[in-house]
Each structure stands twice: as structure tokens, then as C-alpha cells.
Design a protein around this motif. Structure first.
Motif, PDB file in Angstrom:
ATOM      1  N   GLU A  38       0.810  -1.216   0.000  1.00 62.23           N
ATOM      2  CA  GLU A  38       0.000   0.000   0.000  1.00 62.23           C
ATOM      3  C   GLU A  38       0.844   1.267   0.000  1.00 62.23           C
ATOM      4  OE1 GLU A  38      -2.574  -3.304   1.297  1.00 62.23           O
ATOM      5  OE2 GLU A  38      -0.579  -2.635   1.923  1.00 62.23           O
ATOM      6  N   ASP A  39       2.116   1.168   0.359  1.00 64.60           N
ATOM      7  CA  ASP A  39       2.983   2.347   0.358  1.00 64.60           C
ATOM      8  C   ASP A  39       3.198   2.908  -1.045  1.00 64.60           C
ATOM      9  OD1 ASP A  39       3.395   2.400   3.118  1.00 64.60           O
ATOM     10  OD2 ASP A  39       5.078   1.001   3.002  1.00 64.60           O
ATOM     11  N   TYR A  40       2.892   2.131  -2.055  1.00 61.67           N
ATOM     12  CA  TYR A  40       3.144   2.549  -3.433  1.00 61.67           C
ATOM     13  C   TYR A  40       1.892   3.057  -4.155  1.00 61.67           C
ATOM     14  CZ  TYR A  40       7.981   0.901  -3.980  1.00 61.67           C
ATOM     15  OH  TYR A  40       9.337   0.748  -3.907  1.00 61.67           O
ATOM     16  N   ILE A  41       0.777   3.197  -3.485  1.00 61.24           N
ATOM     17  CA  ILE A  41      -0.457   3.585  -4.177  1.00 61.24           C
ATOM     18  C   ILE A  41      -0.303   4.928  -4.880  1.00 61.24           C
ATOM     19  CG2 ILE A  41      -2.856   4.274  -3.829  1.00 61.24           C
ATOM     20  CD1 ILE A  41      -3.068   2.118  -1.676  1.00 61.24           C
ATOM     21  N   TYR A  42       0.200   5.921  -4.180  1.00 60.21           N
ATOM     22  CA  TYR A  42       0.351   7.253  -4.771  1.00 60.21           C
ATOM     23  C   TYR A  42       1.366   7.230  -5.906  1.00 60.21           C
ATOM     24  CZ  TYR A  42       1.584  12.195  -5.189  1.00 60.21           C
ATOM     25  OH  TYR A  42       1.842  13.461  -5.673  1.00 60.21           O
ATOM     26  N   ALA A  43       2.514   6.591  -5.680  1.00 60.16           N
ATOM     27  CA  ALA A  43       3.555   6.547  -6.703  1.00 60.16           C
ATOM     28  C   ALA A  43       3.076   5.798  -7.943  1.00 60.16           C
ATOM     29  CB  ALA A  43       4.806   5.879  -6.140  1.00 60.16           C
ATOM     30  N   ALA A  44       2.320   4.722  -7.749  1.00 61.43           N
ATOM     31  CA  ALA A  44       1.826   3.951  -8.891  1.00 61.43           C
ATOM     32  C   ALA A  44       0.944   4.799  -9.789  1.00 61.43           C
ATOM     33  CB  ALA A  44       1.065   2.722  -8.403  1.00 61.43           C
ATOM     34  N   GLU A  45       0.076   5.589  -9.174  1.00 64.75           N
ATOM     35  CA  GLU A  45      -0.849   6.398  -9.951  1.00 64.75           C
ATOM     36  C   GLU A  45      -0.165   7.612 -10.576  1.00 64.75           C
ATOM     37  OE1 GLU A  45      -3.969   7.326  -7.236  1.00 64.75           O
ATOM     38  OE2 GLU A  45      -4.803   5.284  -7.259  1.00 64.75           O
ATOM     39  N   ARG A  46       0.723   8.250  -9.832  1.00 69.56           N
ATOM     40  CA  ARG A  46       1.339   9.477 -10.348  1.00 69.56           C
ATOM     41  C   ARG A  46       2.391   9.196 -11.405  1.00 69.56           C
ATOM     42  NH1 ARG A  46       3.776  14.699  -7.052  1.00 69.56           N
ATOM     43  NH2 ARG A  46       4.528  15.784  -8.904  1.00 69.56           N
ATOM     44  N   TYR A  47       3.204   8.160 -11.200  1.00 69.81           N
ATOM     45  CA  TYR A  47       4.364   7.969 -12.063  1.00 69.81           C
ATOM     46  C   TYR A  47       4.218   6.849 -13.089  1.00 69.81           C
ATOM     47  CZ  TYR A  47       6.560  10.958  -8.558  1.00 69.81           C
ATOM     48  OH  TYR A  47       6.854  11.996  -7.724  1.00 69.81           O
ATOM     49  N   TYR A  48       3.222   5.987 -12.960  1.00 76.88           N
ATOM     50  CA  TYR A  48       3.126   4.850 -13.870  1.00 76.88           C
ATOM     51  C   TYR A  48       1.790   4.791 -14.623  1.00 76.88           C
ATOM     52  CZ  TYR A  48       7.463   3.478 -11.720  1.00 76.88           C
ATOM     53  OH  TYR A  48       8.766   3.481 -11.284  1.00 76.88           O
ATOM     54  N   THR A  49       0.680   4.613 -13.937  1.00 72.21           N
ATOM     55  CA  THR A  49      -0.581   4.486 -14.668  1.00 72.21           C
ATOM     56  C   THR A  49      -0.916   5.763 -15.420  1.00 72.21           C
ATOM     57  OG1 THR A  49      -1.890   5.139 -12.711  1.00 72.21           O
ATOM     58  CG2 THR A  49      -1.467   2.787 -13.043  1.00 72.21           C
ATOM     59  N   SER A  50      -0.480   6.913 -14.922  1.00 65.75           N
ATOM     60  CA  SER A  50      -0.718   8.169 -15.635  1.00 65.75           C
ATOM     61  C   SER A  50       0.044   8.231 -16.946  1.00 65.75           C
ATOM     62  CB  SER A  50      -0.319   9.359 -14.754  1.00 65.75           C
ATOM     63  OG  SER A  50       1.071   9.324 -14.468  1.00 65.75           O
ATOM     64  N   ARG A  51       1.057   7.367 -17.105  1.00 72.31           N
ATOM     65  CA  ARG A  51       1.844   7.293 -18.337  1.00 72.31           C
ATOM     66  C   ARG A  51       1.420   6.115 -19.210  1.00 72.31           C
ATOM     67  NH1 ARG A  51       6.859  10.048 -17.729  1.00 72.31           N
ATOM     68  NH2 ARG A  51       7.163  10.856 -15.620  1.00 72.31           N
ATOM     69  N   GLY A  52       0.320   5.465 -18.847  1.00 70.19           N
ATOM     70  CA  GLY A  52      -0.145   4.338 -19.631  1.00 70.19           C
ATOM     71  C   GLY A  52       0.541   3.033 -19.310  1.00 70.19           C
ATOM     72  N   MET A  53       1.230   2.967 -18.161  1.00 68.53           N
ATOM     73  CA  MET A  53       1.936   1.761 -17.749  1.00 68.53           C
ATOM     74  C   MET A  53       1.139   1.013 -16.683  1.00 68.53           C
ATOM     75  SD  MET A  53       5.707   3.530 -17.455  1.00 68.53           S
ATOM     76  CE  MET A  53       6.649   2.003 -17.326  1.00 68.53           C
ATOM     77  N   VAL A  54       1.259  -0.293 -16.687  1.00 69.68           N
ATOM     78  CA  VAL A  54       0.674  -1.118 -15.634  1.00 69.68           C
ATOM     79  C   VAL A  54       1.675  -1.203 -14.488  1.00 69.68           C
ATOM     80  CG1 VAL A  54      -0.071  -3.454 -15.036  1.00 69.68           C
ATOM     81  CG2 VAL A  54      -0.728  -2.450 -17.240  1.00 69.68           C
ATOM     82  N   ALA A  55       1.196  -1.091 -13.262  1.00 70.70           N
ATOM     83  CA  ALA A  55       2.071  -1.197 -12.093  1.00 70.70           C
ATOM     84  C   ALA A  55       1.530  -2.266 -11.152  1.00 70.70           C
ATOM     85  CB  ALA A  55       2.175   0.141 -11.368  1.00 70.70           C
ATOM     86  N   LEU A  56       2.428  -3.019 -10.572  1.00 67.74           N
ATOM     87  CA  LEU A  56       2.062  -4.051  -9.608  1.00 67.74           C
ATOM     88  C   LEU A  56       2.902  -3.830  -8.360  1.00 67.74           C
ATOM     89  CD1 LEU A  56       0.304  -6.665  -9.304  1.00 67.74           C
ATOM     90  CD2 LEU A  56       2.365  -7.950  -9.931  1.00 67.74           C
ATOM     91  N   SER A  57       2.286  -3.305  -7.301  1.00 63.91           N
ATOM     92  CA  SER A  57       3.010  -3.115  -6.044  1.00 63.91           C
ATOM     93  C   SER A  57       2.911  -4.411  -5.250  1.00 63.91           C
ATOM     94  CB  SER A  57       2.460  -1.932  -5.255  1.00 63.91           C
ATOM     95  OG  SER A  57       1.069  -2.036  -5.035  1.00 63.91           O
ATOM     96  N   ILE A  58       4.048  -4.926  -4.836  1.00 66.39           N
ATOM     97  CA  ILE A  58       4.116  -6.299  -4.352  1.00 66.39           C
ATOM     98  C   ILE A  58       4.519  -6.378  -2.879  1.00 66.39           C
ATOM     99  CG2 ILE A  58       4.741  -7.065  -6.664  1.00 66.39           C
ATOM    100  CD1 ILE A  58       7.617  -7.514  -5.611  1.00 66.39           C
ATOM    101  N   GLU A  59       4.223  -7.523  -2.294  1.00 63.19           N
ATOM    102  CA  GLU A  59       4.798  -7.952  -1.034  1.00 63.19           C
ATOM    103  C   GLU A  59       5.386  -9.335  -1.263  1.00 63.19           C
ATOM    104  OE1 GLU A  59       1.808  -5.706   2.132  1.00 63.19           O
ATOM    105  OE2 GLU A  59       1.493  -7.805   1.613  1.00 63.19           O
ATOM    106  N   GLY A  60       6.634  -9.495  -0.879  1.00 63.74           N
ATOM    107  CA  GLY A  60       7.273 -10.788  -1.034  1.00 63.74           C
ATOM    108  C   GLY A  60       7.286 -11.559   0.269  1.00 63.74           C
TER     109      GLY A  60
END
Length: 288
Positions: A38-60
Motif C-alpha cells: 500500500e505504500d506505493y499507491i500514490y507513486a503507482a498512480e502518479r508515475y506509472y498508470t498516468s503514463r499508460g503503464m501497468v504497475a504491480l506493487s508487491i509484497e514478497g
């Protein structure tokens, strides 16, 4: 989303761009030791999906819901978990399976380097603050919470067993020589978990196209340059995954000053006075 993994489960959040997704690049967002997906929700939307990229924030293994479900981290299962996430992305409608990259912070940068060395499907890696040294610093010289946390993540209660069975085997060593995809590494010059000379020595072992950025007066969190790190990393991944920045032998080094200027052609601080990482390491060893 939940994926089966070696008899247990791993968890991630899938972030999709608006509209129909077609032949899109995808990026795994790898968290640090004590981060969660969940720490990547903002970054995923601002830097990736807004550019047409798919993002998968993971937990290992060892993190978040995965650890709550009983999955601990060992020496190699985190990169296998990354491969499992790559399996998922390659099967995902709209994702270009030939353009999958990873952005990793701290231990996420370390695990990303391990994954890049063991799974050739990873097309590019941006690793910031990656723990690329001897692990003596993070587990024996840094604040004890790092070691305590990692012992919990790995399921150890005996410190001596942890030191010999896991921590002592964690340094990357020559593993990074197997990396074939382009790699971007970034680190603060005073990172308290990985000494700069060790990070540069690790970088030297990478033979793939690579770039190193060392940030003046920054420590491990890279707090003063967080916006730069997330923006630059996403733009570099986007360009690399569309086929740029892949010339064999490419090696770019930059020292990023705290006023925004860069010294290009070298990532070494001026106070090193031209000494090599090896000379710095030998001097530090002699002083101790």
C-alpha cells in the motif's frame, strides 16, 4: 490480488491505466524491508498508470500479508516470488510480456538485483538505496531494529543461527555479473546501511548497460531527493522498456549535487580525492 506461491500465498495491488490497456509496459514496485504494498499507491498512480503503464506493487516473503500468512523469507525465495509475479504479468491481458521492469527501494533494490540475475524476463531494473554491501553494516552497525525486523521476517529467533545460515550468505558478490538487462542504481553518499564504496564496487561487477547516481549529502532514506528518485526512476524505466538505453557497454555515472547540478562521468564525491572504491575500502579496513 493473491497468488499461490510454494504452498502459501503472496499478495499485491494491481494498478491499471484508464481505458483499454493494450501492449502496455508493466513495472513491479518492490518495497523495502519494512514497507508494504500500500505504500506505493500514490507513486503507482502518479508515475506509472498516468503514463499508460501497468504497475504491480508487491509484497514478497516475510512482508505484510505474506508474513501474516506464515510465509517467511529465505536466501532465494524472494526472487522466486518476483518470478511468480512476472508470470502473472505475462498472462495479464494488455501487458507486453517483453516489456516488464522493476523499481525497488532499499531491500527491494537488493531483491531486484537478485531477480535480474536469475530471471531474464525482467527487462530493466531501477534499484535505489539497494543494500549491496557486506550486510555487516545493516545488521551489526546500524540500529538494531533492522536486524530484529529481518529475523522476524525470516522466522529466526536464534541470532547466531541467523548470522551464519542467512545473513552471512546474503551479500550479492558475483551474482550481479549474471544480469543482462539495463540497471539504474542510486544511493546517498552517506547511506548508513551500505557504504558507498561497496555500492560502487557492486556496480562495477555489473556488465549490462548501467547507470549510477550518487546523491550529495543524502543518507539511506534519500528523503531530500524522494521526488527526484521516483520521477527519474519511472522515466528511465519507461524509456528503457521501449527499447532505448540498451547499448552494450553503456556506463553512465553521475554525482547529483544537493542544489540539482550534476557532475557527469563520475559518481565519486569530490572528497574521495580520486581514490577508487577498492582503495577506500582498504583504508576503512585498516582504520578499523
Amino acid at each position: 490480488m493473491v497468488l499461490e506461491f510454494e504452498g502459501k500465498h503472496i499478495y499485491a495491488l494491481l494498478h491499471l491505466p484508464a481505458g483499454e490497456v493494450r501492449n502496455a509496459p508493466a513495472v513491479l514496485l518492490g518495497p523495502g524491508m519494512d514497507m508494504i504494498k500500500e505504500d506505493y499507491i500514490y507513486a503507482a498512480e502518479r508515475y506509472y498508470t498516468s503514463r499508460g503503464m501497468v504497475a504491480l506493487s508487491i509484497e514478497g516473503p516475510g512482508q505484510g500479508e505474506s508474513r501474516a500468512g506464515g510465509l517467511t523469507v529465505d536466501l532465494t525465495n524472494y526472487e522466486r516470488a518476483i518470478s511468480r509475479y512476472i508470470d502473472f504479468l505475462t498472462d495479464l491481458t494488455g501487458v507486453d510480456a517483453e516489456r516488464i521492469g522493476m523499481f525497488g527501494i532499499s531491500m527491494g533494490g537488493y531483491w531486484g538485483l537478485r531477480a535480474a540475475a536469475t530471471d531474464e524476463r525482467l527487462g530493466a531494473l531501477a534499484s535505489f538505496e539497494g543494500v549491496t554491501g557486506d550486510f555487516e553494516t545493516i545488521f551489526h552497525r546500524a540500529q538494531p531494529t533492522f536486524k530484529n525486523n529481518y529475523m522476524y521476517m525470516s522466522g529466526y529467533v536464534d541470532e547466531r543461527r541467523f548470522d551464519t545460515e542467512l545473513a552471512g550468505r546474503m551479500p550479492l558478490g558475483d551474482l550481479v555479473t549474471r544480469i543482462t538487462c539495463p540497471v539504474l542504481m542510486g544511493i546517498g553518499e552517506f547511506d548508513e546501511l551500505t557504504r558507498l564504496e561497496q555500492a560502487l564496487a557492486c556496480y562495477e561487477h555489473i556488465h549490462a548497460p548501467k547507470q549510477m547516481r550518487v546523491y550529495e549529502n543524502e543518507f539511506h532514506p534519500l528523503g531530500g531527493t524522494a521526488a527526484e528518485v521516483f520521477r527519474f526512476g519511472s522515466e528511465w524505466l519507461e524509456q528503457t522498456l521501449v527499447g532505448r538505453w540498451r547499448e552494450p557497454g553503456r556506463d553512465e555515472r553521475h554525482y547529483v549535487h544537493d542544489d540539482g547540478r550534476t557532475t557527469d562521468g563520475t559518481a565519486q564525491p569530490a572528497w574521495w580525492l580520486g581514490r577508487t572504491p577498492r582503495e577506500i575500502t582498504e583504508a576503512a579496513t585498516a582504520e578499523s
